[in-house]
Structures are given as C-alpha cells and as structure tokens.
Design an enzyme around this catalytic site. Structure first.
Site, mmCIF file in Angstrom:
data_model
loop_
_atom_site.group_PDB
_atom_site.id
_atom_site.type_symbol
_atom_site.label_atom_id
_atom_site.label_comp_id
_atom_site.label_asym_id
_atom_site.label_seq_id
_atom_site.Cartn_x
_atom_site.Cartn_y
_atom_site.Cartn_z
ATOM 1 N N ASN A 197 0.869 -1.186 0.000
ATOM 2 C CA ASN A 197 0.000 0.000 0.000
ATOM 3 C C ASN A 197 0.902 1.232 0.000
ATOM 4 O O ASN A 197 1.480 1.577 1.022
ATOM 5 C CB ASN A 197 -0.893 -0.047 1.252
ATOM 6 C CG ASN A 197 -1.736 1.198 1.412
ATOM 7 O OD1 ASN A 197 -1.840 2.017 0.497
ATOM 8 N ND2 ASN A 197 -2.351 1.339 2.576
ATOM 9 N N GLY A 243 2.393 2.291 10.807
ATOM 10 C CA GLY A 243 3.376 3.364 10.660
ATOM 11 C C GLY A 243 4.080 3.740 11.949
ATOM 12 O O GLY A 243 4.746 4.773 12.026
ATOM 13 N N HIS A 293 -9.531 1.447 4.850
ATOM 14 C CA HIS A 293 -8.263 1.613 5.570
ATOM 15 C C HIS A 293 -8.465 2.591 6.723
ATOM 16 O O HIS A 293 -9.244 3.540 6.601
ATOM 17 C CB HIS A 293 -7.186 2.129 4.607
ATOM 18 C CG HIS A 293 -5.826 2.085 5.200
ATOM 19 N ND1 HIS A 293 -5.385 3.036 6.087
ATOM 20 C CD2 HIS A 293 -4.816 1.186 5.084
ATOM 21 C CE1 HIS A 293 -4.160 2.727 6.483
ATOM 22 N NE2 HIS A 293 -3.796 1.601 5.885
ATOM 23 N N SER A 335 3.223 -2.060 10.407
ATOM 24 C CA SER A 335 4.669 -2.139 10.625
ATOM 25 C C SER A 335 5.273 -3.492 10.254
ATOM 26 O O SER A 335 6.213 -3.958 10.895
ATOM 27 C CB SER A 335 5.017 -1.772 12.076
ATOM 28 O OG SER A 335 4.658 -0.420 12.326
ATOM 29 N N LYS A 346 0.145 4.288 -0.377
ATOM 30 C CA LYS A 346 -0.481 5.493 0.194
ATOM 31 C C LYS A 346 -0.226 6.712 -0.700
ATOM 32 O O LYS A 346 -0.165 6.565 -1.918
ATOM 33 C CB LYS A 346 0.009 5.698 1.628
ATOM 34 C CG LYS A 346 -0.179 4.428 2.471
ATOM 35 C CD LYS A 346 0.035 4.617 3.949
ATOM 36 C CE LYS A 346 -0.195 3.298 4.663
ATOM 37 N NZ LYS A 346 -0.083 3.388 6.108
ATOM 38 N N GLU A 386 -5.636 -4.704 10.646
ATOM 39 C CA GLU A 386 -4.588 -3.711 10.861
ATOM 40 C C GLU A 386 -4.871 -2.937 12.149
ATOM 41 O O GLU A 386 -5.646 -1.954 12.124
ATOM 42 C CB GLU A 386 -4.555 -2.718 9.695
ATOM 43 C CG GLU A 386 -4.250 -3.362 8.371
ATOM 44 C CD GLU A 386 -3.630 -2.347 7.417
ATOM 45 O OE1 GLU A 386 -2.493 -2.587 6.993
ATOM 46 O OE2 GLU A 386 -4.263 -1.328 7.115
ATOM 47 N N GLU A 443 -6.795 4.966 7.751
ATOM 48 C CA GLU A 443 -6.557 6.377 7.391
ATOM 49 C C GLU A 443 -7.771 6.958 6.663
ATOM 50 O O GLU A 443 -8.115 8.127 6.841
ATOM 51 C CB GLU A 443 -5.272 6.484 6.539
ATOM 52 C CG GLU A 443 -4.032 6.265 7.401
ATOM 53 C CD GLU A 443 -2.870 5.602 6.684
ATOM 54 O OE1 GLU A 443 -2.833 5.589 5.448
ATOM 55 O OE2 GLU A 443 -1.979 5.081 7.393
HETATM 56 P P1 PGA Z 1 2.749 0.325 7.655
HETATM 57 O O1 PGA Z 1 1.309 0.564 7.009
HETATM 58 O O2 PGA Z 1 3.268 -0.967 7.114
HETATM 59 O O3 PGA Z 1 3.557 1.504 7.229
HETATM 60 O O4 PGA Z 1 2.555 0.265 9.144
HETATM 61 C C1 PGA Z 1 0.419 -0.510 6.817
HETATM 62 C C2 PGA Z 1 -0.880 -0.008 6.232
HETATM 63 O O5 PGA Z 1 -1.321 1.084 6.594
HETATM 64 O O6 PGA Z 1 -1.487 -0.681 5.390
#
Ligand code: PGA
Length: 252
Positions: free
Chosen positions: A9, A173, A95, A213, A11, A167, A97
């Site tokens: 992903n 992140g 997601h 992560s 983003k 998640e 976000e």
């Molecule tokens: P990350 O993000 O691996 O940077 O923690 C995962 C995601 O948001 O899908």
C-alpha cells in the site's frame, strides 16, 4: 489451501516516474517467486503506468480506494469501472486512514464492497482497533462490529472473493507490530465471526492479512501463524528490496 497474499500500500507516495522505477525493480527481484500472490497499490495517478510496467509479470494491481457510484457528478471521485479499465484486480477499502481522515464508516465501506464485487474486482477490507480500544479490552468487539457492519448481507461466494486485512491502528506506521500471537488471536476471532455469519467453509477459505509495521524482519514469525495469510505493507513496500524480501519470506 489459502494462497498467501502480500499487498504493498503505497499510500500518498510516488510520482508516476518514481512508481514505475519502483515496480520495475521489484519485478526483477521477485520474478522467480511463486506460491504467493503479490499486488501493489499505487496512487490513482500512477495506476495506468504501473499497470503497463507489470504486464505479464507476477505482480497485480490494486487501488487504494474507490467511490461506489457508477458515474456522474461526483467531483474528485473514481468509479470501479475506471479502476477496472486500468487493469486493477484489487481495491483496498476501509483503511483506517480513510476512516480517520476522510470519515469513512462501515456503511460507506459496505457500499464500496458491493460496487467492487459487482464489477468482478476483489475488495481488501481493512479492520482494526485503536490503542485506546485495545487497552480498554474492546479490540475484539470493535473488529467484530466492523466485520459484521461491512459484510452483512453478502453471499458466501461474494465473501470468498474478499480479503480481510486486520490492521491494528496502533501498529500502522509506528514501528510497533502486533506480536504474532496477538495477530493470530484476532485472525482466529475474525474467522469465527465469518463462520457465524457465513459458513465453516467460507471461514476457512477467506484470506486474512495482517498489517501494521510489517517488515522483512518480522514477516517470517507472522507467517508462521496458521491463520495469517499474508500482509498489507505500507512503509516497507516503498523500497523494492525490502518489499521483495517480505514477499520471499511469505512463501509458506
Ligand atoms: P505500515 O502501514 O506498514 O507503514 O505500518 C500498513 C498499512 O497502513 O497498510
């Protein structure tokens, strides 16, 4: 048997040129990998160019979001048929976000899931609890509510076209991954909910990814868990070498 699935992903990162460079390097790094499905989710602007670059390779294309209406006066929105036209096979939906920054709800995610399935693409549906919800013992009920809220009313066949991405918001992140056991525990609970809502077969067939992560160091331990079927990878998918190692370590 469920085939593991690793999705990058990206983003809101990468210009078209950067996206093509990244996927072209990735393509050669994982050319000999089999037994694991791989997809990348670039921003909308790079879908066409990345789609061209991965043609004939073992990498598939995913979008990061979509709108449920077919066409019309929806400024700024992208429809499922537009994504299909770029060669997308997957669409990430719900997601955290999108939920936190753009006000996405289980109801809107549900509409998007139906629109994506109607065009024959495969939704990757994200669920997960916040730190506060985990610390107050509500993680399971929060995730169960999201699952039931987004997926109710689907047929078992529709459900089996969906990948769920668990998640935990506190792991995205942050460099703080859920332990393999924490993730496995939640994946089992999700499977139990799928069994209640759909059937035992559906619960067994649906792929559940872990996200938050994930990196080349922790993927092996995560993939050793029997209910973890892959990963949704953010930060570590932005470099071809780290993402290719995650892909290779996910072969079960
Ligand atoms: P990350 O993000 O691996 O940077 O923690 C995962 C995601 O948001 O899908």
């Amino acid at each position: 048997m469920r085939t593991p699935i690793i999705v990058g992903n990206w983003k809101m990162n990468k210009t078209v040129g950067e996206a093509v460079n990244l996927v072209s390097e990735l393509k050669s790094l994982i050319a000999d990998v089999s037994g694991v499905e791989v997809a990348v989710a670039p921003p909308f602007t790079a879908l066409v160019a990345v789609g061209r670059e991965i043609g004939g390779s073992n990498i598939q294309l995913s979008a990061q979001d979509v709108f449920w209406e077919k066409e019309g006066a929806f400024t700024g929105a992208i429809s499922v048929s537009m994504l299909k036209d770029t060669g997308c096979r997957f669409v990430i939906l719900g997601h955290s976000e999108r939920r936190q920054v753009f006000g996405e709800t289980d109801a809107s995610v549900g509409k998007k899931i139906r629109a994506v399935l109607a065009e024959g693409l495969q939704p990757i549906v994200c669920v997960g609890e916040s730190l506060e919800q985990r610390e107050s013992g509500k993680a399971f009920s929060v995730v169960e509510t999201q699952i039931r809220g987004c997926l109710k009313g689907l047929s078992p066949t529709e459900m089996e076209a969906i990948t769920i991405a668990y998640e935990p918001v506190w792991a995205i992140g942050t460099g703080r991954t859920a332990t393999p056991l924490q993730a496995e525990e939640m994946h089992q609970k999700i499977r139990n909910v799928l069994k209640e809502v759909f059937s035992q077969d559906t619960a067994i067939n649906v792929r559940i990814q872990y996200g938050g992560s994930v990196n080349a160091e922790n993927i092996r331990d995560l993939m050793e868990q029997s209910d973890i079927d892959g990963a949704l990878v953010g930060g570590a998918s932005l470099k071809a070498v780290s993402f290719s190692r995650i892909v290779k370590f996910s072969q079960k």
